[in-house]
Design a protein around this motif. Structure first.
Motif, PDB file in Angstrom:
ATOM      1  N   PRO A  70       0.804  -1.222   0.000  1.00 45.71           N
ATOM      2  CA  PRO A  70       0.000   0.000   0.000  1.00 45.71           C
ATOM      3  C   PRO A  70       0.836   1.270   0.000  1.00 45.71           C
ATOM      4  O   PRO A  70       0.314   2.355  -0.257  1.00 45.71           O
ATOM      5  N   HIS A  71       2.131   1.165   0.257  1.00 44.63           N
ATOM      6  CA  HIS A  71       3.001   2.349   0.325  1.00 44.63           C
ATOM      7  C   HIS A  71       3.713   2.611  -1.003  1.00 44.63           C
ATOM      8  O   HIS A  71       3.585   3.678  -1.585  1.00 44.63           O
ATOM      9  N   CYS A  72       4.464   1.610  -1.488  1.00 43.67           N
ATOM     10  CA  CYS A  72       5.236   1.813  -2.722  1.00 43.67           C
ATOM     11  C   CYS A  72       4.552   1.228  -3.951  1.00 43.67           C
ATOM     12  O   CYS A  72       5.068   1.339  -5.062  1.00 43.67           O
ATOM     13  N   LYS A  73       3.401   0.559  -3.767  1.00 44.39           N
ATOM     14  CA  LYS A  73       2.599  -0.021  -4.856  1.00 44.39           C
ATOM     15  C   LYS A  73       3.303  -1.167  -5.579  1.00 44.39           C
ATOM     16  O   LYS A  73       2.875  -1.573  -6.664  1.00 44.39           O
ATOM     17  N   HIS A  74       4.351  -1.688  -4.999  1.00 48.50           N
ATOM     18  CA  HIS A  74       5.043  -2.826  -5.619  1.00 48.50           C
ATOM     19  C   HIS A  74       4.157  -4.063  -5.581  1.00 48.50           C
ATOM     20  O   HIS A  74       3.586  -4.408  -4.543  1.00 48.50           O
ATOM     21  N   LYS A  75       3.997  -4.732  -6.730  1.00 53.79           N
ATOM     22  CA  LYS A  75       3.208  -5.954  -6.789  1.00 53.79           C
ATOM     23  C   LYS A  75       3.970  -7.083  -6.112  1.00 53.79           C
ATOM     24  O   LYS A  75       5.144  -7.316  -6.402  1.00 53.79           O
ATOM     25  N   LEU A  76       3.290  -7.767  -5.225  1.00 54.63           N
ATOM     26  CA  LEU A  76       3.949  -8.785  -4.424  1.00 54.63           C
ATOM     27  C   LEU A  76       4.159 -10.060  -5.220  1.00 54.63           C
ATOM     28  O   LEU A  76       3.269 -10.514  -5.956  1.00 54.63           O
ATOM     29  N   SER A  77       5.340 -10.631  -5.095  1.00 55.47           N
ATOM     30  CA  SER A  77       5.623 -11.941  -5.671  1.00 55.47           C
ATOM     31  C   SER A  77       4.931 -13.022  -4.834  1.00 55.47           C
ATOM     32  O   SER A  77       4.488 -12.770  -3.711  1.00 55.47           O
ATOM     33  N   TRP A  78       4.883 -14.223  -5.380  1.00 57.03           N
ATOM     34  CA  TRP A  78       4.172 -15.286  -4.675  1.00 57.03           C
ATOM     35  C   TRP A  78       4.795 -15.562  -3.312  1.00 57.03           C
ATOM     36  O   TRP A  78       4.099 -15.823  -2.332  1.00 57.03           O
ATOM     37  N   TYR A  79       6.138 -15.473  -3.228  1.00 57.30           N
ATOM     38  CA  TYR A  79       6.793 -15.768  -1.962  1.00 57.30           C
ATOM     39  C   TYR A  79       6.664 -14.606  -0.969  1.00 57.30           C
ATOM     40  O   TYR A  79       6.986 -14.761   0.210  1.00 57.30           O
ATOM     41  N   GLU A  80       6.204 -13.443  -1.439  1.00 62.90           N
ATOM     42  CA  GLU A  80       5.925 -12.332  -0.539  1.00 62.90           C
ATOM     43  C   GLU A  80       4.472 -12.317  -0.087  1.00 62.90           C
ATOM     44  O   GLU A  80       4.074 -11.455   0.698  1.00 62.90           O
ATOM     45  N   ASN A  81       3.693 -13.261  -0.581  1.00 61.33           N
ATOM     46  CA  ASN A  81       2.248 -13.261  -0.339  1.00 61.33           C
ATOM     47  C   ASN A  81       1.786 -14.564   0.301  1.00 61.33           C
ATOM     48  O   ASN A  81       0.613 -14.920   0.199  1.00 61.33           O
ATOM     49  N   ILE A  82       2.697 -15.278   0.943  1.00 62.92           N
ATOM     50  CA  ILE A  82       2.326 -16.497   1.650  1.00 62.92           C
ATOM     51  C   ILE A  82       1.673 -16.112   2.971  1.00 62.92           C
ATOM     52  O   ILE A  82       2.279 -15.396   3.775  1.00 62.92           O
ATOM     53  N   PRO A  83       0.444 -16.525   3.206  1.00 65.90           N
ATOM     54  CA  PRO A  83      -0.261 -16.082   4.422  1.00 65.90           C
ATOM     55  C   PRO A  83       0.548 -16.343   5.688  1.00 65.90           C
ATOM     56  O   PRO A  83       1.126 -17.414   5.861  1.00 65.90           O
ATOM     57  N   LEU A  84       0.603 -15.383   6.550  1.00 65.65           N
ATOM     58  CA  LEU A  84       1.246 -15.402   7.855  1.00 65.65           C
ATOM     59  C   LEU A  84       2.774 -15.488   7.757  1.00 65.65           C
ATOM     60  O   LEU A  84       3.494 -14.666   8.333  1.00 65.65           O
ATOM     61  N   PHE A  85       3.282 -16.470   7.010  1.00 65.64           N
ATOM     62  CA  PHE A  85       4.715 -16.726   7.006  1.00 65.64           C
ATOM     63  C   PHE A  85       5.499 -15.611   6.328  1.00 65.64           C
ATOM     64  O   PHE A  85       6.611 -15.277   6.768  1.00 65.64           O
ATOM     65  N   SER A  86       4.966 -15.036   5.251  1.00 61.64           N
ATOM     66  CA  SER A  86       5.679 -13.943   4.589  1.00 61.64           C
ATOM     67  C   SER A  86       5.832 -12.749   5.535  1.00 61.64           C
ATOM     68  O   SER A  86       6.892 -12.125   5.583  1.00 61.64           O
ATOM     69  N   TRP A  87       4.782 -12.450   6.274  1.00 58.17           N
ATOM     70  CA  TRP A  87       4.850 -11.331   7.225  1.00 58.17           C
ATOM     71  C   TRP A  87       5.907 -11.594   8.281  1.00 58.17           C
ATOM     72  O   TRP A  87       6.680 -10.700   8.652  1.00 58.17           O
ATOM     73  N   LEU A  88       5.981 -12.828   8.775  1.00 56.12           N
ATOM     74  CA  LEU A  88       6.970 -13.172   9.794  1.00 56.12           C
ATOM     75  C   LEU A  88       8.391 -13.129   9.233  1.00 56.12           C
ATOM     76  O   LEU A  88       9.310 -12.589   9.868  1.00 56.12           O
ATOM     77  N   LEU A  89       8.581 -13.691   8.041  1.00 54.82           N
ATOM     78  CA  LEU A  89       9.922 -13.725   7.450  1.00 54.82           C
ATOM     79  C   LEU A  89      10.422 -12.329   7.112  1.00 54.82           C
ATOM     80  O   LEU A  89      11.626 -12.056   7.199  1.00 54.82           O
ATOM     81  N   GLN A  90       9.495 -11.457   6.709  1.00 53.17           N
ATOM     82  CA  GLN A  90       9.883 -10.084   6.368  1.00 53.17           C
ATOM     83  C   GLN A  90       9.836  -9.149   7.573  1.00 53.17           C
ATOM     84  O   GLN A  90      10.044  -7.947   7.436  1.00 53.17           O
ATOM     85  N   ARG A  91       9.571  -9.723   8.756  1.00 59.32           N
ATOM     86  CA  ARG A  91       9.546  -8.966  10.006  1.00 59.32           C
ATOM     87  C   ARG A  91       8.583  -7.773   9.950  1.00 59.32           C
ATOM     88  O   ARG A  91       8.858  -6.699  10.475  1.00 59.32           O
ATOM     89  N   GLY A  92       7.460  -8.009   9.283  1.00 58.82           N
ATOM     90  CA  GLY A  92       6.415  -7.001   9.250  1.00 58.82           C
ATOM     91  C   GLY A  92       6.737  -5.777   8.431  1.00 58.82           C
ATOM     92  O   GLY A  92       6.149  -4.717   8.657  1.00 58.82           O
ATOM     93  N   LYS A  93       7.654  -5.910   7.457  1.00 56.30           N
ATOM     94  CA  LYS A  93       8.024  -4.764   6.617  1.00 56.30           C
ATOM     95  C   LYS A  93       8.019  -5.164   5.148  1.00 56.30           C
ATOM     96  O   LYS A  93       8.256  -6.322   4.807  1.00 56.30           O
TER      97      LYS A  93
END
Length: 286
Positions: A70-93
């Motif tokens: 929602p900030h930079c409008k970058h389209k998320l790759s599949w590995y950035e859109n894995i429910p729950l785990f992507s948020w944890l791996l990316q440390r919420g950023k």
């Protein structure tokens, strides 16, 4: 379905994974549906008022447009859109702009997964379990939208009510008559409270979406579930609402969405209403 009932070691992990995926979609509904509704309202208003039709690009759709930051409008790759785990791996950023990603995303995904597990644990992997999951997903989406916007869209409350009534035609949870009476009494009970409050104070104490949500819950829980839902939602609302107002330093005149409390109470009554009523009667000595 019978295979999954006989092999819960396989069925429960599948249900948990399904809950994470559905929770990811519910996040999209919570964030995008109100924006789509507002965009459509503006178009309809300009048409009714016969004003020039201004070009305003529509907000992202719920199904077609891919997820993006929602900030930079970058389209998320599949590995950035894995429910729950992507948020944890990316440390919420966000991996690209490092902007914080709302904790709403993993919370909704985790909550949906846990509630889906509760549904199949209570009702199994057949049609009753599937119906319970459908009800649960609608309630999560409605609660999230109401918390963010104080709206309970007809696009969700009315289909939920009709699904409950259609299910009652096949006695999925109860016969059609208790479901129909539950929907009618659910709507009229809150409408009566709203009407009396408006006559006395000249103000509207709640939105019309609350009437429709209780009507939908009445269609799923039946007439006998209406009173427990009202009492339990009022109790939960009083406790959580008071804590929220105190923590934010707000006064009691601050409007608080009632939909999430109805949803919590309705889900509990739907899942364990008979046990709750039996326990209360035993405690009260009835």
């Amino acid at each position: 379905m019978a295979f999954l009932d006989q092999n819960p070691g396989l069925g429960y992990p599948l249900a948990a994974g399904l809950g994470l995926l559905v929770g990811s979609f519910l996040n999209v509904v919570i964030l995008r549906l109100p924006r789509r509704m507002e965009w459509q309202w503006k178009r309809d208003a300009r048409e009714i008022l016969e004003e020039p039709d201004l070009y305003e690009p529509p907000p992202p759709g719920i199904v077609v447009e891919p997820s993006h930051c929602p900030h930079c409008k970058h389209k998320l790759s599949w590995y950035e859109n894995i429910p729950l785990f992507s948020w944890l791996l990316q440390r919420g950023k966000c991996r690209h702009c490092q902007a914080p990603i709302s904790i709403q995303y993993p919370l909704v995904e985790l909550l949906t997964s846990l509630m889906v597990l509760a549904c199949v644990w209570q009702f199994g992997f057949g049609w009753q379990g599937f119906g319970a999951i459908v009800l649960t997903c609608f309630l999560i989406a409605l609660s999230g939208i109401d918390l963010r916007t104080q709206l309970l869209p007809d696009q969700l409350t009315l289909p939920l009510m009709w699904l409950g009534l259609v299910g009652s035609m096949d006695n999925l949870y109860m016969p059609a008559k208790p479901a129909l009476l539950g929907a009618a009494v659910g709507y009229l009970s809150l409408w009566t409270v709203w009407w009396l409050f408006k006559q006395i104070t000249g103000k509207e104490g709640m939105g019309h979406g609350d009437f429709k949500l209780l009507a939908a819950l009445g269609a799923w829980c039946g007439l006998k579930g209406i009173l427990p839902i009202i009492l339990l939602s009022s109790l939960v609302g009083a406790i959580i609402g008071s804590i929220w107002l105190y923590s934010r330093g707000r006064d009691r005149a601050t409007p608080i969405p009632f939909g999430p409390y109805l949803a919590i109470a309705g889900w509990l009554v739907f899942m364990w209403g008979d046990q709750m009523i039996a326990g209360y009667r035993q405690l009260a000595g009835f």
